[in-house]
Motif scaffolding. Structure first.
Motif, PDB file in Angstrom:
ATOM      1  N   ARG A  60      57.424  94.559  52.515  1.00 60.25           N
ATOM      2  CA  ARG A  60      57.533  93.543  51.212  1.00 60.25           C
ATOM      3  C   ARG A  60      56.829  94.198  50.270  1.00 60.25           C
ATOM      4  O   ARG A  60      57.153  93.991  48.952  1.00 60.25           O
ATOM      5  CB  ARG A  60      56.881  92.330  51.533  1.00 60.25           C
ATOM      6  N   LEU A  61      56.124  95.243  50.286  1.00 60.50           N
ATOM      7  CA  LEU A  61      55.125  95.907  49.191  1.00 60.50           C
ATOM      8  C   LEU A  61      56.306  96.654  48.365  1.00 60.50           C
ATOM      9  O   LEU A  61      56.123  96.759  47.272  1.00 60.50           O
ATOM     10  CB  LEU A  61      54.415  96.833  49.866  1.00 60.50           C
ATOM     11  N   LEU A  62      57.212  97.260  49.119  1.00 60.13           N
ATOM     12  CA  LEU A  62      58.410  97.919  48.403  1.00 60.13           C
ATOM     13  C   LEU A  62      59.002  97.341  47.518  1.00 60.13           C
ATOM     14  O   LEU A  62      59.596  97.696  46.494  1.00 60.13           O
ATOM     15  CB  LEU A  62      59.154  98.567  49.420  1.00 60.13           C
ATOM     16  N   GLY A  63      59.123  96.048  47.540  1.00 58.97           N
ATOM     17  CA  GLY A  63      59.932  95.232  46.617  1.00 58.97           C
ATOM     18  C   GLY A  63      59.283  94.880  45.256  1.00 58.97           C
ATOM     19  O   GLY A  63      59.623  94.376  44.306  1.00 58.97           O
ATOM     20  N   ILE A  64      57.803  95.092  45.545  1.00 60.85           N
ATOM     21  CA  ILE A  64      56.962  94.660  44.348  1.00 60.85           C
ATOM     22  C   ILE A  64      57.138  95.874  43.208  1.00 60.85           C
ATOM     23  O   ILE A  64      57.129  95.790  42.198  1.00 60.85           O
ATOM     24  CB  ILE A  64      55.561  94.571  44.580  1.00 60.85           C
ATOM     25  N   LEU A  65      57.250  97.074  43.940  1.00 55.96           N
ATOM     26  CA  LEU A  65      57.236  98.469  42.987  1.00 55.96           C
ATOM     27  C   LEU A  65      58.519  98.431  42.144  1.00 55.96           C
ATOM     28  O   LEU A  65      59.433  98.219  42.758  1.00 55.96           O
ATOM     29  CB  LEU A  65      56.852  99.700  43.944  1.00 55.96           C
ATOM     30  N   LYS A  66      58.423  99.171  41.083  1.00 52.80           N
ATOM     31  CA  LYS A  66      59.564  99.409  39.937  1.00 52.80           C
ATOM     32  C   LYS A  66      60.191 100.736  40.540  1.00 52.80           C
ATOM     33  O   LYS A  66      59.437 101.641  41.118  1.00 52.80           O
ATOM     34  CB  LYS A  66      59.112  99.277  38.829  1.00 52.80           C
ATOM     35  N   GLU A  67      61.436 101.134  39.885  1.00 56.48           N
ATOM     36  CA  GLU A  67      62.140 102.230  40.105  1.00 56.48           C
ATOM     37  C   GLU A  67      61.319 103.271  39.467  1.00 56.48           C
ATOM     38  O   GLU A  67      60.754 103.058  38.423  1.00 56.48           O
ATOM     39  CB  GLU A  67      63.443 102.280  39.473  1.00 56.48           C
ATOM     40  N   GLY A  68      60.913 104.284  40.142  1.00 57.76           N
ATOM     41  CA  GLY A  68      60.182 105.550  39.306  1.00 57.76           C
ATOM     42  C   GLY A  68      58.586 105.696  39.913  1.00 57.76           C
ATOM     43  O   GLY A  68      58.118 106.272  39.741  1.00 57.76           O
ATOM     44  N   ASP A  69      58.104 104.554  40.385  1.00 55.49           N
ATOM     45  CA  ASP A  69      56.781 104.461  40.906  1.00 55.49           C
ATOM     46  C   ASP A  69      56.600 105.501  41.931  1.00 55.49           C
ATOM     47  O   ASP A  69      57.545 105.626  42.833  1.00 55.49           O
ATOM     48  CB  ASP A  69      56.545 102.937  41.194  1.00 55.49           C
ATOM     49  N   CYS A  70      55.231 105.711  42.206  1.00 57.23           N
ATOM     50  CA  CYS A  70      54.970 106.884  43.113  1.00 57.23           C
ATOM     51  C   CYS A  70      54.335 106.003  44.464  1.00 57.23           C
ATOM     52  O   CYS A  70      53.256 105.137  44.299  1.00 57.23           O
ATOM     53  CB  CYS A  70      54.118 107.787  42.503  1.00 57.23           C
ATOM     54  N   ILE A  71      54.462 106.445  45.559  1.00 49.99           N
ATOM     55  CA  ILE A  71      53.823 106.048  46.921  1.00 49.99           C
ATOM     56  C   ILE A  71      53.337 107.063  47.522  1.00 49.99           C
ATOM     57  O   ILE A  71      53.895 108.161  47.578  1.00 49.99           O
ATOM     58  CB  ILE A  71      54.680 104.726  47.725  1.00 49.99           C
ATOM     59  N   LEU A  72      52.200 107.106  48.265  1.00 46.10           N
ATOM     60  CA  LEU A  72      51.736 107.757  49.105  1.00 46.10           C
ATOM     61  C   LEU A  72      51.722 107.316  50.471  1.00 46.10           C
ATOM     62  O   LEU A  72      51.291 106.346  50.892  1.00 46.10           O
ATOM     63  CB  LEU A  72      50.368 108.125  48.953  1.00 46.10           C
ATOM     64  N   VAL A  73      52.432 108.042  51.421  1.00 42.29           N
ATOM     65  CA  VAL A  73      52.532 107.834  52.967  1.00 42.29           C
ATOM     66  C   VAL A  73      52.119 108.848  53.803  1.00 42.29           C
ATOM     67  O   VAL A  73      52.146 110.141  53.494  1.00 42.29           O
ATOM     68  CB  VAL A  73      54.229 107.748  53.059  1.00 42.29           C
ATOM     69  N   ALA A  74      50.955 108.561  54.419  1.00 37.48           N
ATOM     70  CA  ALA A  74      50.092 109.349  55.318  1.00 37.48           C
ATOM     71  C   ALA A  74      50.840 109.209  56.743  1.00 37.48           C
ATOM     72  O   ALA A  74      51.289 108.553  57.355  1.00 37.48           O
ATOM     73  CB  ALA A  74      48.960 108.687  55.491  1.00 37.48           C
ATOM     74  N   MET A  75      51.366 110.563  56.903  1.00 33.86           N
ATOM     75  CA  MET A  75      52.202 110.864  58.233  1.00 33.86           C
ATOM     76  C   MET A  75      51.199 111.812  59.256  1.00 33.86           C
ATOM     77  O   MET A  75      51.551 112.744  59.722  1.00 33.86           O
ATOM     78  CB  MET A  75      53.299 111.492  58.018  1.00 33.86           C
ATOM     79  N   ASP A  76      50.011 111.522  59.444  1.00 32.42           N
ATOM     80  CA  ASP A  76      49.166 112.460  60.347  1.00 32.42           C
ATOM     81  C   ASP A  76      48.848 111.662  61.632  1.00 32.42           C
ATOM     82  O   ASP A  76      47.847 111.287  61.920  1.00 32.42           O
ATOM     83  CB  ASP A  76      47.678 112.604  59.662  1.00 32.42           C
TER      84      ASP A  76
END
Length: 102
Positions: free
Chosen positions: A45-61
């Motif tokens: 649901r967090l992705l619905g709060i963000l606007k187009e062009g916002d930046c997110i960090l995804v840790a894949m370790d």
């Protein structure tokens, strides 16, 4: 007597008390009114709060043993983020893969 010598004579408990009061002051003055609080990594649901062009960090370790569980979640988060036209930064910092001294 210099300041350094005075601090050496000072009891450590007073220094720790000053540090604790300082940390509590910073903790109490922090603004906790942010709407985007992450409760779990799979909270999409967090992705619905963000606007187009916002930046997110995804840790894949994650290591290969956990790949069967974590890879589908990471794939779905990345897929939805790219559909929402967000900028995605992935972080891979798995310690077993680092080679030092070579």
């Amino acid at each position: 007597m210099t300041l350094y010598e005075r601090l050496l004579l000072l009891d450590r408990r007073w220094i720790f008390l000053v540090l604790a009061i300082d940390h509590c002051g910073h903790f109490c003055s922090y603004d906790y009114s942010n709407d985007a609080r992450i409760r779990s990594p799979s909270d999409l649901r967090l992705l619905g709060i963000l606007k187009e062009g916002d930046c997110i960090l995804v840790a894949m370790d994650y290591d290969p043993n956990a790949m069967a569980e974590l890879h589908p979640v990471a794939y779905s988060v990345l897929e939805q983020a790219l559909q929402e036209k967000l900028k995605v930064i992935t972080l891979h910092a798995f310690a077993k893969w680092c080679r030092y001294g070579r």
